[in-house]
Design an enzyme around this catalytic site. Structure first.
Site, PDB file in Angstrom:
ATOM      1  N   PRO A 125       0.837  -1.197   0.000  1.00 53.53           N
ATOM      2  CA  PRO A 125       0.000   0.000   0.000  1.00 53.53           C
ATOM      3  C   PRO A 125       0.876   1.253   0.000  1.00 53.53           C
ATOM      4  CG  PRO A 125      -0.658  -1.538   1.736  1.00 53.53           C
ATOM      5  CD  PRO A 125       0.650  -2.012   1.211  1.00 53.53           C
ATOM      6  N   LYS A 126       0.430   2.282  -0.715  1.00 53.57           N
ATOM      7  CA  LYS A 126       1.170   3.544  -0.771  1.00 53.57           C
ATOM      8  C   LYS A 126       0.592   4.497   0.274  1.00 53.57           C
ATOM      9  CE  LYS A 126       3.099   6.948  -3.906  1.00 53.57           C
ATOM     10  NZ  LYS A 126       3.074   8.011  -2.895  1.00 53.57           N
ATOM     11  N   PHE A 127       1.343   4.714   1.331  1.00 55.66           N
ATOM     12  CA  PHE A 127       0.902   5.572   2.425  1.00 55.66           C
ATOM     13  C   PHE A 127       1.078   7.043   2.049  1.00 55.66           C
ATOM     14  CE2 PHE A 127       1.031   1.573   4.386  1.00 55.66           C
ATOM     15  CZ  PHE A 127       0.373   1.627   5.601  1.00 55.66           C
TER      16      PHE A 127
END
Length: 287
Positions: free
Chosen positions: A26-28
């Site tokens: 996931p891209k935070f």
């Protein structure tokens, strides 16, 4: 390992890569930080190479739990009401030391870690494959705990797509894809898909004073130079730190003739992709 450390980056793609050998995270939505655990202290480096420990002192204190010789790569994030708050991250990054301390008491930061660059026993591990570094990372953080935690990762593309569809409400802005056999090196070797359509642009100048720029002159991916719309106060303050350090250069002009003060800096910003037509640029964040 020589500091500043050149970080690996991701390039935008319209869809996740398919086939064997890919891993997904996931891209935070936060502020890129390299955490350097020295013998006696912790230093935090921004993507640009600047040392920004004073703005993230709560994470530096937490990093003292790491073994000396550890260097991590990840994202400083702030959770509010169950979702990531990028505005709070921007405010912290642009704050004075005293203000950052006050903001940390109100909304503590977390460190979402996706890679280990140096190991306390093995030294520099950037030449090792992603899957091996991932194992080392999980082992290093097993007894550390919040606010320093590894990001989730999977080699199942369908799981990654579920993350993409379901985690946006929590502030996850997309998915990053990495080769399982890939080494860690500077440049755009990862891939990302994002919910927001943005592109990255290099800052080449500004209008107004360096200490309080009104707008930024940027070079777009197609080579055009354009002037941004007026910056928010938070973005202006954050950009000022880079512009003051770089100092003013000669007068320049955008492709449509708008004058600006040039500046030689490594500052990169994200702009809304839909606003780059006809050289109208809306800056959303500093990278």
């Amino acid at each position: 390992m020589e500091v500043p450390i050149a970080v690996a980056l991701a390039q935008s793609v319209p869809r996740l890569p398919d086939g064997p050998g890919w891993w997904f995270e996931p891209k935070f939505d936060g502020h890129r930080l390299v955490m350097i655990r020295d013998a006696d202290t912790v230093r935090l480096q921004a993507r640009s190479g600047r040392i920004v420990t004073s703005q993230w002192m709560d994470l530096a204190v937490a990093g003292m739990k790491l073994r000396p010789g550890t260097i991590l790569d990840g994202e400083a994030v702030i959770w509010r009401s169950g979702r990531l708050d990028f505005a709070a991250v921007q405010a912290r990054a642009a704050s004075s030391v005293d203000r950052a301390r006050a903001l940390a008491e109100q909304h503590p930061a977390s460190y979402a870690v996706w890679d280990v660059l140096a190991h306390p026993v093995l030294g520099d591990v950037r030449a090792r494959r992603y899957t091996a570094r991932r194992e080392l990372l999980l082992d290093l953080l097993a007894d550390v705990g919040p606010p320093i935690q590894p990001v989730p990762a999977t080699d199942d593309r369908e799981t990654a797509l579920v993350w993409y569809e379901t985690l946006q409400t929590q502030g996850i802005e997309g998915i990053v894809a990495k080769r399982g056999d890939g080494t860690y090196r500077r440049g755009r070797h990862w891939y990302k898909i994002r919910h927001a359509e943005t592109v990255e642009a290099s800052v080449v100048g500004y209008t107004g004073a360096a200490a309080q720029p009104r707008a930024l002159a940027v070079r777009l991916p197609d080579g055009r130079t354009a002037m941004s719309q007026r910056l928010t106060s938070v973005l202006s303050t954050a950009a000022a730190a880079y512009l003051i350090t770089a100092g003013p250069g000669p007068r320049g002009h955008t492709d449509d003739g708008t004058p600006y003060t040039s500046s030689t800096t490594d500052l990169t910003v994200e702009v809304l992709a839909g606003t780059t037509r006809h050289a109208v640029v809306t800056v959303t964040r500093l990278r």
